[in-house]
Write a protein that holds these residues in place. Structure first.
Motif, PDB file in Angstrom:
ATOM      1  N   PHE A  64       0.823  -1.202   0.000  1.00  0.00           N
ATOM      2  CA  PHE A  64       0.000   0.000   0.000  1.00  0.00           C
ATOM      3  C   PHE A  64       0.863   1.261   0.000  1.00  0.00           C
ATOM      4  O   PHE A  64       0.585   2.222  -0.727  1.00  0.00           O
ATOM      5  N   THR A  65       1.934   1.255   0.804  1.00  0.00           N
ATOM      6  CA  THR A  65       2.794   2.438   0.891  1.00  0.00           C
ATOM      7  C   THR A  65       3.499   2.705  -0.427  1.00  0.00           C
ATOM      8  O   THR A  65       3.605   3.854  -0.872  1.00  0.00           O
ATOM      9  N   MET A  68       0.897   4.121  -2.752  1.00  0.00           N
ATOM     10  CA  MET A  68       0.534   5.484  -2.363  1.00  0.00           C
ATOM     11  C   MET A  68       1.606   6.482  -2.793  1.00  0.00           C
ATOM     12  O   MET A  68       1.294   7.571  -3.302  1.00  0.00           O
ATOM     13  N   SER A  71       1.301   6.977  -6.522  1.00  0.00           N
ATOM     14  CA  SER A  71       0.125   7.775  -6.893  1.00  0.00           C
ATOM     15  C   SER A  71       0.324   9.250  -6.561  1.00  0.00           C
ATOM     16  O   SER A  71       0.023  10.128  -7.376  1.00  0.00           O
ATOM     17  N   LEU A  72       0.841   9.532  -5.354  1.00  0.00           N
ATOM     18  CA  LEU A  72       1.064  10.929  -4.980  1.00  0.00           C
ATOM     19  C   LEU A  72       2.109  11.573  -5.882  1.00  0.00           C
ATOM     20  O   LEU A  72       2.007  12.759  -6.223  1.00  0.00           O
ATOM     21  N   SER A 282       8.285   7.687   1.919  1.00  0.00           N
ATOM     22  CA  SER A 282       7.800   6.338   1.625  1.00  0.00           C
ATOM     23  C   SER A 282       8.815   5.287   2.046  1.00  0.00           C
ATOM     24  O   SER A 282       8.462   4.256   2.634  1.00  0.00           O
ATOM     25  N   HIS A 352      -5.059   0.041  -1.752  1.00  0.00           N
ATOM     26  CA  HIS A 352      -4.612   1.241  -2.476  1.00  0.00           C
ATOM     27  C   HIS A 352      -5.688   1.706  -3.449  1.00  0.00           C
ATOM     28  O   HIS A 352      -5.972   2.915  -3.558  1.00  0.00           O
ATOM     29  N   VAL A 355      -8.442   3.411  -1.196  1.00  0.00           N
ATOM     30  CA  VAL A 355      -8.092   4.591  -0.404  1.00  0.00           C
ATOM     31  C   VAL A 355      -7.789   5.795  -1.297  1.00  0.00           C
ATOM     32  O   VAL A 355      -8.248   6.917  -1.020  1.00  0.00           O
ATOM     33  N   VAL A 356      -7.017   5.604  -2.371  1.00  0.00           N
ATOM     34  CA  VAL A 356      -6.590   6.746  -3.189  1.00  0.00           C
ATOM     35  C   VAL A 356      -7.785   7.469  -3.819  1.00  0.00           C
ATOM     36  O   VAL A 356      -7.878   8.708  -3.725  1.00  0.00           O
ATOM     37  N   MET A 359      -9.468   9.451  -1.122  1.00  0.00           N
ATOM     38  CA  MET A 359      -8.738  10.670  -0.795  1.00  0.00           C
ATOM     39  C   MET A 359      -9.025  11.764  -1.818  1.00  0.00           C
ATOM     40  O   MET A 359      -9.206  12.931  -1.469  1.00  0.00           O
TER      41      MET A 359
END
Length: 414
Positions: A64-65, A68, A71-72, A282, A352, A355-356, A359
């Motif tokens: 997941f990290t 993330m 994606s960010l 990360s 992921h 959650v993304v 958000m």
């Protein structure tokens, strides 16, 4: 437990538990230490499940990290729109011709800058962008209308839905703009601010969180009649493959010197620094999550090894070397680590994928598929083996302790 029962309970596993698995493992064409390790989880299935849960948590968290962070990073790249190799920023206020500072930016003919860009060797393609302040019914505050000259679809604008504009009268807007105006793709909006109102048709939804989404992207010819004097323009250039960007910037600046503007290498808007910061965070978070999961494995393996100290002593007395002892202990967590790692990766990807977008919705944004599709096969396979790495890290210390235990001390331990 009653006191007498608690005192009577031995530390070893109940007799017979795991023996069938030990016999099956012994028939495999494997070294004896490996076979002993493979059969061990079946002697303590609850403990093996606990260690598997720790590895599963670690693998899910790491997967997941990693997703993330990817994606960010793509969101920051889309926000910066820094796909251009070279940028000529719009003129800024500075010293006047006679020396005193001027509050107005110098007026530069965009055609002269475009001519210098086309005349510089190594130019592959370029476009220019000019901003016009305007208002749109339904949107509070001022809206920036960004008018492009040339094809700007390659400039790093990530499309969420629809397409990039192709002809005058078409426009692309961010998600918050659609929400504020109550419009959708195919609808028209009227922009007030130039000399005359301009009506544009929305043909695409773009990811751009800047200015709370109060932006409209269109072709410069759309504003030609209402605002013919667009001059505060930035230019964005893509160079041909193999072209030295520094040399290109130096040659272009030589041509731009009479104009009073200067070119610079792309990616200097702060987006790259933010991506590096996100990557560093990360990595730090991933290491901490791996350490937590490995500690969970360490607890289980250390307890199991302490309980087996007499059994290990017997094996040593029968000729098991320290290296074989380490192999046996590490193998006892290998299957658990592999299974938990293989299950943790898809669970982390599902987490992921949930959650993304959530958000983004909380911030009034919708993300394109490119922001979510950050997992590549070359990354997924190592992540699947990450469970084995976590289990091995947690078992290393108990394995070293078991290998270093003297045979006589281990055999006489009750």
């Amino acid at each position: 437990l009653r006191t007498v029962d608690a005192l009577a309970v031995g530390r070893a596993a109940p007799a017979g538990r795991g023996r069938r698995a030990a016999r099956l493992a012994g028939r495999l064409p494997l070294p004896q230490p490996v076979a002993l390790g493979l059969a061990r989880p079946f002697a303590r299935p609850a403990r093996a499940l606990a260690m598997g849960a720790a590895v599963l948590f670690g693998t899910v968290a790491v997967t997941f990290t990693v997703g993330m962070a990817g994606s960010l990073g793509r969101v920051m790249e889309a926000r910066a729109h820094d796909a251009a190799d070279v940028v000529v920023p719009e003129p800024r206020p500075g010293p006047g011709a006679g020396g005193p500072r001027s509050d107005e930016p110098p007026r530069v003919d965009p055609a002269l800058v475009a001519g210098a860009i086309e005349a510089t060797a190594g130019t592959a393609r370029h476009y220019s962008a000019a901003k016009v302040r305007a208002t749109v019914p339904g949107v509070s505050g001022v809206v920036d209308v960004v008018a492009f000259t040339g094809d700007a679809s390659w400039g790093g604008y990530a499309m969420v839905a629809g397409r990039w504009f192709e002809r005058p009268g078409e426009a692309v807007v961010p998600t918050p703009f659609l929400a504020a105006t109550g419009t959708r793709l195919g609808d028209t909006v009227t922009v007030h601010g130039p000399a005359a109102p301009v009506t544009v048709r929305i043909v695409g939804e773009v990811l751009d969180p800047r200015k709370d989404g109060r932006q409209v992207f269109t072709d410069a010819s759309t504003l030609a009649a209402a605002r013919p004097d667009l001059s505060e323009t930035s230019h964005h250039i893509a160079v041909r493959p193999g072209t030295d960007v520094s040399a290109y910037v130096g040659e272009l600046n030589g041509r731009l010197a009479p104009s009073g503007v200067a070119a610079q290498a792309g990616g200097q808007g702060g987006g790259s620094d933010m991506v590096l910061t996100l990557n560093a965070l990360s990595v730090s978070l991933t290491l901490m999550l791996v350490a937590v999961a490995a500690l969970g494995v360490l607890n289980g393996v250390l307890l199991d090894t302490r309980e087996r100290v007499r059994e290990i002593g017997v094996h040593k007395a029968l000729g098991m070397t320290p290296r074989q002892t380490v192999v046996s202990v590490l193998t006892s967590v290998a299957v658990t680590g592999l299974v938990a790692g293989a299950a943790g990766v898809p669970l982390g990807m599902l987490l992921h994928g949930w959650v993304v977008p959530t958000m983004g919705e909380s911030a009034g944004l919708r993300f394109p598929g490119s922001v979510l599709a950050v997992y590549h096969p070359a990354e997924v396979v190592p992540l699947a083996f990450g469970g084995l790495v976590i289990a091995t890290l947690g078992a290393l210390l108990p394995a070293g302790w078991a290998a270093g235990t003297r045979t006589a001390t281990a055999v006489r331990t009750e």
